[in-house]
Design a protein around this motif. Structure first.
Motif, mmCIF file in Angstrom:
data_model
loop_
_atom_site.group_PDB
_atom_site.id
_atom_site.type_symbol
_atom_site.label_atom_id
_atom_site.label_comp_id
_atom_site.label_asym_id
_atom_site.label_seq_id
_atom_site.Cartn_x
_atom_site.Cartn_y
_atom_site.Cartn_z
ATOM 1 N N GLN A 44 0.843 -1.211 0.000
ATOM 2 C CA GLN A 44 0.000 0.000 0.000
ATOM 3 C C GLN A 44 0.876 1.259 0.000
ATOM 4 N N ILE A 45 1.887 1.264 0.829
ATOM 5 C CA ILE A 45 2.764 2.434 0.942
ATOM 6 C C ILE A 45 3.605 2.603 -0.325
ATOM 7 N N ARG A 46 3.999 1.479 -0.905
ATOM 8 C CA ARG A 46 4.739 1.498 -2.166
ATOM 9 C C ARG A 46 3.922 2.208 -3.250
ATOM 10 N N ARG A 47 2.626 1.898 -3.286
ATOM 11 C CA ARG A 47 1.749 2.513 -4.293
ATOM 12 C C ARG A 47 1.594 4.012 -4.036
ATOM 13 N N GLU A 79 -7.609 -3.730 -3.151
ATOM 14 C CA GLU A 79 -8.868 -2.986 -3.296
ATOM 15 C C GLU A 79 -9.294 -2.373 -1.968
ATOM 16 N N LEU A 80 -9.142 -3.141 -0.903
ATOM 17 C CA LEU A 80 -9.502 -2.645 0.423
ATOM 18 C C LEU A 80 -8.593 -1.470 0.814
ATOM 19 N N ALA A 81 -7.306 -1.582 0.521
ATOM 20 C CA ALA A 81 -6.354 -0.500 0.825
ATOM 21 C C ALA A 81 -6.711 0.748 0.012
ATOM 22 N N ASP A 82 -7.129 0.556 -1.252
ATOM 23 C CA ASP A 82 -7.526 1.682 -2.111
ATOM 24 C C ASP A 82 -8.683 2.452 -1.484
ATOM 25 N N CYS A 96 -19.632 17.715 -0.640
ATOM 26 C CA CYS A 96 -19.933 16.279 -0.629
ATOM 27 C C CYS A 96 -19.118 15.617 -1.744
ATOM 28 N N VAL A 97 -18.300 14.654 -1.363
ATOM 29 C CA VAL A 97 -17.481 13.911 -2.324
ATOM 30 C C VAL A 97 -18.065 12.504 -2.441
ATOM 31 N N THR A 98 -18.412 12.112 -3.657
ATOM 32 C CA THR A 98 -18.961 10.774 -3.866
ATOM 33 C C THR A 98 -18.002 9.970 -4.740
ATOM 34 N N MET A 99 -17.591 8.810 -4.200
ATOM 35 C CA MET A 99 -16.608 7.976 -4.888
ATOM 36 C C MET A 99 -17.227 6.603 -5.167
ATOM 37 N N ARG A 100 -16.923 6.072 -6.354
ATOM 38 C CA ARG A 100 -17.468 4.753 -6.691
ATOM 39 C C ARG A 100 -16.342 3.827 -7.117
ATOM 40 N N LYS A 101 -16.537 2.547 -6.807
ATOM 41 C CA LYS A 101 -15.556 1.558 -7.223
ATOM 42 C C LYS A 101 -16.243 0.219 -7.422
ATOM 43 N N THR A 102 -15.866 -0.461 -8.495
ATOM 44 C CA THR A 102 -16.378 -1.805 -8.732
ATOM 45 C C THR A 102 -15.318 -2.783 -8.230
ATOM 46 N N ILE A 103 -15.759 -3.702 -7.389
ATOM 47 C CA ILE A 103 -14.853 -4.668 -6.787
ATOM 48 C C ILE A 103 -14.740 -5.911 -7.676
ATOM 49 N N GLY A 104 -13.530 -6.415 -7.811
ATOM 50 C CA GLY A 104 -13.350 -7.659 -8.543
ATOM 51 C C GLY A 104 -13.156 -7.501 -10.029
ATOM 52 N N GLU A 105 -12.761 -6.292 -10.453
ATOM 53 C CA GLU A 105 -12.509 -6.104 -11.881
ATOM 54 C C GLU A 105 -11.039 -5.882 -12.171
ATOM 55 N N GLY A 106 -10.225 -6.208 -11.178
ATOM 56 C CA GLY A 106 -8.781 -6.036 -11.349
ATOM 57 C C GLY A 106 -8.415 -4.598 -11.243
#
Lengths: 101, 143
Positions: free
Chosen positions: A84-87, B39-42, B133-143
């Motif tokens: 994570q930190i690398r990124r 993905e979780l870290a993102d 208001c900041v709205t962020m979206r992400k699809t999980i499992g698409e690499g």
């Protein structure tokens, strides 16, 4: 061995906090600047061995300390980065301005 | 595949000690989607950036509340982070990498750039003196 910082062969090694966010950054800045003043070393190492998370607040702290050390002709590097930190280093461009091990 | 639908809302004080709480809470909420470690870290990094912006810029480190609304539908996550603080006069400028109104605090100006790098989309709605208001979206499992 557990330590918050250590001095080895003219090099100051700073142990980064468990999570380097804005909250931790405030404390870290003061602590690091105090140490850099107290130990006018040639090189500064940011040790991320115990750090699981870092966000953009960490970038400001690192760049600020780099400037302080480089002003005196010193050199800086970062060690023990997790993925994570690398990124974060990659995206922010920190990797281009300092050595990463 | 079973269709997953879930929602949560939270409200907390705009204190820097709550930055960790906020990203971990959202991380725990989206964990049901079985995201990868990356993905979780993102998601946690993006939430941390948005919450930090509310504290430093929205409320300028004075008292205020932050709201997070999070919803899951299928493998899509939507996270909104809102404050009723100062607001952003020029959103395009605020989003520009390296731009910061607080260089004296050693802010890198990379907050929005990080949200954009780690999430699929980032929408910002803001009005001076009303809030952001900041709205962020992400699809999980698409690499």
């Amino acid at each position: 061995m557990d330590y918050k910082y250590k001095k080895e062969y003219g090099c100051l090694i700073l142990k980064m906090p468990a999570e380097l966010d804005h909250h931790a950054a405030e404390f870290l800045k003061e602590e690091a600047d105090g140490l850099i003043l107290r130990y006018p070393v040639r090189s500064l190492v940011f040790d991320f061995a115990d750090t699981s998370f870092m966000d953009s607040s960490g970038i400001g702290v690192i760049i600020g300390r780099c400037k302080n050390v480089r002003f005196g002709g010193g050199y800086v590097k970062a060690v023990h980065l997790n993925e994570q930190i690398r990124r974060v280093f990659q995206i922010s461009g920190l990797r281009k301005i300092m050595e990463v091990e | 595949m079973e269709s997953l639908k879930n929602e949560m809302k939270m409200e907390f004080l705009a204190a820097s000690s709550n930055e960790g709480f906020a990203r971990v809470a959202v991380g725990a909420f989206v964990a049901g989607l079985n995201p990868t470690v990356d993905e979780l870290a993102d998601i946690k990094t993006a939430v941390s950036e948005a919450v930090t912006n509310c504290i430093i810029h929205g409320y300028e480190q004075k008292e205020g509340h932050i709201w997070i609304q999070c919803s899951i539908e299928g493998n899509k996550v939507e996270i909104s982070v809102m404050d009723v603080g100062k607001g952003i006069a020029d959103i395009a400028q605020a989003r520009a990498p390296m731009f910061t109104t607080k260089p004296e605090l050693e802010r890198s100006g990379m907050g929005f750039a990080f949200m954009e790098a780690f999430m699929d989309t980032v929408d910002v709605v803001s009005e001076p003196r009303k809030g952001t208001c900041v709205t962020m979206r992400k699809t999980i499992g698409e690499g």
